[in-house]
Design a protein around this motif. Sequence first.
Motif, PDB file in Angstrom:
ATOM      1  N   PRO A 229       0.078  61.109  33.879  1.00  0.00           N
ATOM      2  CA  PRO A 229       0.323  61.807  34.488  1.00  0.00           C
ATOM      3  C   PRO A 229      -0.389  61.480  36.517  1.00  0.00           C
ATOM      4  CG  PRO A 229      -0.023  63.718  33.478  1.00  0.00           C
ATOM      5  CD  PRO A 229      -0.188  62.171  32.982  1.00  0.00           C
ATOM      6  N   VAL A 230      -0.031  61.800  36.702  1.00  0.00           N
ATOM      7  CA  VAL A 230      -0.815  60.934  38.383  1.00  0.00           C
ATOM      8  C   VAL A 230      -0.164  61.943  39.256  1.00  0.00           C
ATOM      9  CG1 VAL A 230      -2.912  59.327  38.064  1.00  0.00           C
ATOM     10  CG2 VAL A 230      -0.415  58.922  38.938  1.00  0.00           C
ATOM     11  N   PRO A 231      -0.536  61.960  40.945  1.00  0.00           N
ATOM     12  CA  PRO A 231       0.592  62.432  41.830  1.00  0.00           C
ATOM     13  C   PRO A 231       1.151  61.211  42.705  1.00  0.00           C
ATOM     14  CG  PRO A 231      -1.645  63.043  42.232  1.00  0.00           C
ATOM     15  CD  PRO A 231      -1.776  62.179  40.928  1.00  0.00           C
ATOM     16  N   GLN A 232       2.458  61.390  42.944  1.00  0.00           N
ATOM     17  CA  GLN A 232       3.245  59.839  43.606  1.00  0.00           C
ATOM     18  C   GLN A 232       2.582  60.078  44.930  1.00  0.00           C
ATOM     19  OE1 GLN A 232       7.592  61.376  44.167  1.00  0.00           O
ATOM     20  NE2 GLN A 232       7.936  59.344  45.815  1.00  0.00           N
ATOM     21  N   GLY A 233       2.349  59.099  45.099  1.00  0.00           N
ATOM     22  CA  GLY A 233       1.820  58.817  47.068  1.00  0.00           C
ATOM     23  C   GLY A 233       1.749  57.092  46.965  1.00  0.00           C
ATOM     24  N   ARG A 234       1.492  57.171  48.491  1.00  0.00           N
ATOM     25  CA  ARG A 234       1.468  55.835  49.211  1.00  0.00           C
ATOM     26  C   ARG A 234      -0.107  55.459  49.576  1.00  0.00           C
ATOM     27  NH1 ARG A 234       7.025  54.829  52.170  1.00  0.00           N
ATOM     28  NH2 ARG A 234       8.128  55.251  50.559  1.00  0.00           N
ATOM     29  N   VAL A 235      -0.388  54.665  50.392  1.00  0.00           N
ATOM     30  CA  VAL A 235      -1.408  54.172  51.030  1.00  0.00           C
ATOM     31  C   VAL A 235      -0.636  53.941  52.444  1.00  0.00           C
ATOM     32  CG1 VAL A 235      -3.603  52.808  50.831  1.00  0.00           C
ATOM     33  CG2 VAL A 235      -2.576  53.065  49.197  1.00  0.00           C
ATOM     34  N   CYS A 236      -1.755  54.688  53.153  1.00  0.00           N
ATOM     35  CA  CYS A 236      -1.081  54.453  54.657  1.00  0.00           C
ATOM     36  C   CYS A 236      -2.322  53.786  55.764  1.00  0.00           C
ATOM     37  CB  CYS A 236      -0.443  55.871  55.754  1.00  0.00           C
ATOM     38  SG  CYS A 236       0.298  56.396  54.089  1.00  0.00           S
ATOM     39  N   GLU A 293      -0.228  61.899  49.394  1.00  0.00           N
ATOM     40  CA  GLU A 293       0.423  62.195  47.951  1.00  0.00           C
ATOM     41  C   GLU A 293       1.047  63.617  47.691  1.00  0.00           C
ATOM     42  OE1 GLU A 293      -2.880  61.610  45.024  1.00  0.00           O
ATOM     43  OE2 GLU A 293      -3.704  63.210  45.520  1.00  0.00           O
ATOM     44  N   GLN A 294       1.628  63.806  46.956  1.00  0.00           N
ATOM     45  CA  GLN A 294       2.559  64.854  46.119  1.00  0.00           C
ATOM     46  C   GLN A 294       0.841  65.695  46.232  1.00  0.00           C
ATOM     47  OE1 GLN A 294       4.860  64.337  42.401  1.00  0.00           O
ATOM     48  NE2 GLN A 294       5.012  66.260  42.496  1.00  0.00           N
ATOM     49  N   TYR A 295       1.606  67.110  46.722  1.00  0.00           N
ATOM     50  CA  TYR A 295       0.485  67.854  46.626  1.00  0.00           C
ATOM     51  C   TYR A 295       0.926  69.116  45.010  1.00  0.00           C
ATOM     52  CZ  TYR A 295      -2.094  72.226  46.940  1.00  0.00           C
ATOM     53  OH  TYR A 295      -2.892  73.570  46.251  1.00  0.00           O
ATOM     54  N   ILE A 296       0.285  68.568  44.124  1.00  0.00           N
ATOM     55  CA  ILE A 296       0.190  69.057  43.054  1.00  0.00           C
ATOM     56  C   ILE A 296      -0.578  71.009  42.611  1.00  0.00           C
ATOM     57  CG2 ILE A 296      -0.568  69.390  40.678  1.00  0.00           C
ATOM     58  CD1 ILE A 296       1.789  66.727  41.868  1.00  0.00           C
ATOM     59  N   ARG A 297       0.532  71.868  42.560  1.00  0.00           N
ATOM     60  CA  ARG A 297       0.123  73.278  42.404  1.00  0.00           C
ATOM     61  C   ARG A 297      -0.438  73.447  41.169  1.00  0.00           C
ATOM     62  NH1 ARG A 297       1.729  75.868  46.677  1.00  0.00           N
ATOM     63  NH2 ARG A 297       3.539  74.846  47.561  1.00  0.00           N
TER      64      ARG A 297
END
Length: 467
Positions: A229-236, A293-297
Amino acid sequence: MNILEHRALRGPNYFSRYPAIFMRLDIGELEERPSDLVPGIVERLTALLPTLQEHRCSVGRPGGFLERLERGTWAGHVVEHVAIELQNLIGFSVGYGKTIDSYDAGIYSVVYRYRDEACGLAAGVESVDLVEHLFCGEAIDLPAILGRLRQVRDDHMLGPSTAAIVNAATQRGIPHTRLSEENSYIQFGHGHRQQRIQATVTGHTDLISYGIADDKEWTKQVLGDAGIPVPQGRVCSAFEEALDAVHAIGYPVAVKPVIGNHGRGVSTNVEDDQALSDAFNIASQRNSSVIVEQYIRGEDHRLLVIGGKLVAAARRRPAHVVGDGVATLQALVDAENRDPRRGVGHENLLTQIKLDEQSLRLISQQNLSLKSVIPAGEIVFLKPTANLSTGGTATDVTDDVHPEVRYVAERIARLVGLDIIGIDLLAETLTKPLEEQSAAVVEVNAGPAFACTFRLPTGSAAMWVAR
């Protein structure tokens, strides 16, 4: 007096089986003035360095050197004992030394043991100056001398992780040599069996694996493809791209540079467009490519894997203070920084809290200022990440790690290919499997600081390096 030659003998040598400093010293006109011709020299030196009473010298009992001084000895011999004692006074326990005269009048070979090469050499220079002032009856500023030597000690001190490995190797009879006084480049053993480390990066560390760990997006791709499991995200590379990423992901998000360490340039729990703009600017100052990327709590955890085995785990919390109902936020931070466990960089177990732009943003988000009086028991977080290098704290939770979490950590080490790896995991707890909770791996680290895991796994690291 004039130092003709001055160098470190790093291994067993002609004079000693211990590492030693060699000094070829010309004492000049003092050849004609041994110590028994200098009135009051014993009293002056004893008052200056009372611990010289413990030096046995060739007499073989405490006070032996002072007896020699009273009966008459030469300045080179005094330099030897002063150089030894100056090192003891700044925390390096040494005792061996010898002074040998030569066929040339006034020329002496002065040899004394050292623990830290830079400090040993500096102690020799300071001792020559001190003894010259002593024989000439001039004033001696011992606190200033010790201050300069402590500065040399601090400038060349090994970090806690490297020092932990060195100490563990020493306990196992593995010799070590510091190959550079400017960094933590260490050699263990000799000849074809030798191994080398730079901090906690070893000679076994794979270059490609190091590159994966250094690139956050590459790390996510490797782990994500394997079902970790890793956060969903993009490189910008531009703020407009970051806005597009947020529209796909949704707030809150975390923003970080693609390449970086120690939590520098990282912003978490970003909840609106203005905060995103600020966070993007902070991250882009570190690297032109920025991950949104998605912030994971969840709680921040560091898992340490050495040689394919999980050896330590810690729950980490960002730099914070706890209110007492009386002190302002600034006063609470100042009081926390006075904790003797906190130092600059990695010199101590914990790091001083430095308030920066991200700290002020976090404080503002909590509707506070540095002049606010914090209610008793209320926690104010000062950093977005829990890195110890930015003032965070750690609690040892190694014994609480669920077997499935242990398996995942060891699998991550195999996937990335690092022999020593620090895994940053956001999770509610380590006591249950990751799929049963909100959890994701946000980063892996090559050459992680062992202090980040609180339980220093010195034995495991030393044995892995020496294998």
